[in-house]
Design a protein around this motif. Structure first.
Motif, PDB file in Angstrom:
ATOM      1  N   THR A  14      42.678  25.833  39.525  1.00  0.00           N
ATOM      2  CA  THR A  14      41.866  25.924  40.749  1.00  0.00           C
ATOM      3  C   THR A  14      41.123  27.248  40.712  1.00  0.00           C
ATOM      4  O   THR A  14      41.657  28.250  40.230  1.00  0.00           O
ATOM      5  N   ALA A  93      46.769  28.528  39.321  1.00  0.00           N
ATOM      6  CA  ALA A  93      46.124  28.605  40.644  1.00  0.00           C
ATOM      7  C   ALA A  93      45.436  29.953  40.778  1.00  0.00           C
ATOM      8  O   ALA A  93      46.091  30.971  41.008  1.00  0.00           O
ATOM      9  N   THR A  94      44.114  29.965  40.586  1.00  0.00           N
ATOM     10  CA  THR A  94      43.381  31.217  40.788  1.00  0.00           C
ATOM     11  C   THR A  94      42.539  31.176  42.063  1.00  0.00           C
ATOM     12  O   THR A  94      41.949  32.185  42.439  1.00  0.00           O
ATOM     13  N   VAL A  97      42.180  30.514  48.314  1.00  0.00           N
ATOM     14  CA  VAL A  97      42.193  29.487  49.357  1.00  0.00           C
ATOM     15  C   VAL A  97      42.234  30.165  50.727  1.00  0.00           C
ATOM     16  O   VAL A  97      43.043  31.088  50.933  1.00  0.00           O
ATOM     17  N   ASP A  99      43.392  31.040  54.195  1.00  0.00           N
ATOM     18  CA  ASP A  99      44.704  30.860  54.827  1.00  0.00           C
ATOM     19  C   ASP A  99      44.606  30.004  56.081  1.00  0.00           C
ATOM     20  O   ASP A  99      45.535  29.276  56.405  1.00  0.00           O
ATOM     21  N   PRO A 127      47.134  24.293  54.124  1.00  0.00           N
ATOM     22  CA  PRO A 127      48.263  24.055  53.207  1.00  0.00           C
ATOM     23  C   PRO A 127      48.258  25.084  52.085  1.00  0.00           C
ATOM     24  O   PRO A 127      47.200  25.561  51.676  1.00  0.00           O
ATOM     25  N   ASP A 128      49.444  25.447  51.603  1.00  0.00           N
ATOM     26  CA  ASP A 128      49.571  26.302  50.418  1.00  0.00           C
ATOM     27  C   ASP A 128      49.610  25.378  49.205  1.00  0.00           C
ATOM     28  O   ASP A 128      50.618  24.712  48.948  1.00  0.00           O
ATOM     29  N   ILE A 129      48.500  25.326  48.478  1.00  0.00           N
ATOM     30  CA  ILE A 129      48.349  24.358  47.386  1.00  0.00           C
ATOM     31  C   ILE A 129      49.329  24.653  46.255  1.00  0.00           C
ATOM     32  O   ILE A 129      50.020  23.759  45.755  1.00  0.00           O
ATOM     33  N   LEU A 130      49.412  25.928  45.874  1.00  0.00           N
ATOM     34  CA  LEU A 130      50.326  26.303  44.793  1.00  0.00           C
ATOM     35  C   LEU A 130      51.768  25.965  45.169  1.00  0.00           C
ATOM     36  O   LEU A 130      52.512  25.372  44.369  1.00  0.00           O
ATOM     37  N   GLY A 148      50.796  31.437  39.283  1.00  0.00           N
ATOM     38  CA  GLY A 148      50.080  31.881  40.476  1.00  0.00           C
ATOM     39  C   GLY A 148      49.371  33.200  40.224  1.00  0.00           C
ATOM     40  O   GLY A 148      49.685  33.921  39.277  1.00  0.00           O
ATOM     41  N   PHE A 149      48.430  33.520  41.089  1.00  0.00           N
ATOM     42  CA  PHE A 149      47.741  34.799  41.054  1.00  0.00           C
ATOM     43  C   PHE A 149      48.000  35.540  42.360  1.00  0.00           C
ATOM     44  O   PHE A 149      48.277  34.917  43.384  1.00  0.00           O
ATOM     45  N   LYS A 167      57.299  31.495  45.771  1.00  0.00           N
ATOM     46  CA  LYS A 167      56.613  30.270  45.369  1.00  0.00           C
ATOM     47  C   LYS A 167      57.451  29.457  44.381  1.00  0.00           C
ATOM     48  O   LYS A 167      57.116  28.312  44.083  1.00  0.00           O
TER      49      LYS A 167
HETATM   50  O1  C5P Z   1      50.370  33.522  49.210  1.00  0.00           O
HETATM   51  P1  C5P Z   1      49.152  34.016  48.532  1.00  0.00           P
HETATM   52  O2  C5P Z   1      47.869  33.462  49.100  1.00  0.00           O
HETATM   53  O3  C5P Z   1      49.047  35.493  48.374  1.00  0.00           O
HETATM   54  O4  C5P Z   1      49.305  33.457  47.035  1.00  0.00           O
HETATM   55  C1  C5P Z   1      48.275  33.506  46.087  1.00  0.00           C
HETATM   56  C2  C5P Z   1      48.460  32.397  45.096  1.00  0.00           C
HETATM   57  O5  C5P Z   1      48.698  31.155  45.765  1.00  0.00           O
HETATM   58  C3  C5P Z   1      47.223  32.163  44.264  1.00  0.00           C
HETATM   59  O6  C5P Z   1      47.650  31.629  43.024  1.00  0.00           O
HETATM   60  C4  C5P Z   1      46.471  31.130  45.086  1.00  0.00           C
HETATM   61  O7  C5P Z   1      45.581  30.363  44.283  1.00  0.00           O
HETATM   62  C5  C5P Z   1      47.589  30.285  45.632  1.00  0.00           C
HETATM   63  N1  C5P Z   1      47.326  29.708  46.972  1.00  0.00           N
HETATM   64  C6  C5P Z   1      47.122  28.340  47.111  1.00  0.00           C
HETATM   65  N2  C5P Z   1      46.921  27.808  48.380  1.00  0.00           N
HETATM   66  C7  C5P Z   1      46.907  28.604  49.468  1.00  0.00           C
HETATM   67  C8  C5P Z   1      47.097  29.997  49.325  1.00  0.00           C
HETATM   68  C9  C5P Z   1      47.300  30.510  48.070  1.00  0.00           C
HETATM   69  O8  C5P Z   1      47.139  27.618  46.118  1.00  0.00           O
HETATM   70  N3  C5P Z   1      46.698  28.072  50.663  1.00  0.00           N
END
Ligand code: C5P
Length: 224
Positions: A14, A93-94, A97, A99, A127-130, A148-149, A167
């Motif tokens: 991503t 996951a870069t 996204v 919040d 949603p937190d995709i990662l 994750g990043f 995570k």
């Molecule tokens: O929790 P935080 O946003 O700091 O985590 C960052 C990592 O989680 C990144 O790899 C980012 O792509 C992924 N992420 C995600 N979906 C979200 C928030 C963060 O995939 N809603």
């Protein structure tokens, strides 16, 4: 860097920001350029993987040989990513996204009514995709290696370690400051169960290739 390093692997990436609409004209986004994610998709393809790149709104050319899926919102990104994750073996996951998204979206342009009153914005958590992919049965049964990043302004190593555990992922990559939105180079801090390792400042494509080498090296031990 071998063109067979990731042969047989399906890599899902991503990248970029998300765009959370307020009305048909306006929305909320961020300054992510998508460059790191696009460099990773390119490096993964060069390393022999089949690559799907789920991209938010960015101004970048699709790397050669990479399948690109364009999305706008976090919810769209979750849907496209969840689908592609069902057959992927590595997920990076870069994406930056958002919040939160506006709690409601207007079907029509929100108009000034001349009264001087300003609209009040309410937000809903995205949603937190990662996290969602990392909790999936495929990742939990070690068929999908999740990376994750993290971009932090301070205490990167501590935050990165905590984030990796929160995570539940084998590898977390910290962007070593200053925040590098739109820059062509970066420096990375790799955090895994064994500790931390730094990849010194270099062009993002160089770092992406090094990251592919680091991921490939971890797969055999992680899978057992
Ligand atoms: O929790 P935080 O946003 O700091 O985590 C960052 C990592 O989680 C990144 O790899 C980012 O792509 C992924 N992420 C995600 N979906 C979200 C928030 C963060 O995939 N809603």
């Amino acid at each position: 860097f071998s063109p067979k390093l990731l042969a047989g692997q399906k890599v899902l990436v991503t990248a970029g920001p998300t765009f959370e609409a307020l009305d048909p004209i306006r929305g909320i986004t961020n300054h992510s350029s998508g460059k790191m994610g696009f460099a990773i998709a390119r490096a993964a393809r060069e390393a022999g993987a089949e690559v799907t790149l789920v991209a938010g709104p960015v101004h970048l050319l699709t790397p050669r040989g990479v399948t690109r899926v364009d999305v706008l919102s976090a919810q769209d990104m979750l849907e496209a990513t969840t689908r592609a994750a069902q057959s992927a073996s590595i997920f990076v996951a870069t994406a930056a996204v958002a919040d939160w998204r506006p709690a409601t979206q207007s079907n029509q342009k929100i108009k000034k009514d001349g009264s001087g009153r300003t609209p009040v914005l309410n937000f809903t958590e995205n949603p937190d995709i990662l996290l969602s992919v990392a909790k999936s049965e495929r990742a939990q049964s070690k068929k999908l290696f999740c990376v994750g990043f993290a971009a932090e302004s301070e205490n990167l190593a501590e935050h990165a370690k905590a984030k990796r555990e929160r995570k539940g992922i084998p590898l977390l990559v910290g962007n070593i400051g200053p925040l590098t939105f739109g820059q062509d180079d970066n420096a990375l801090l790799l955090v895994d169960a064994n500790g931390v390792r730094e990849l010194p400042r270099a062009p993002k494509l160089t770092l992406a290739r090094e990251l592919m080498t680091e991921i490939a090296a971890r797969l055999p031990d992680w899978r057992v």
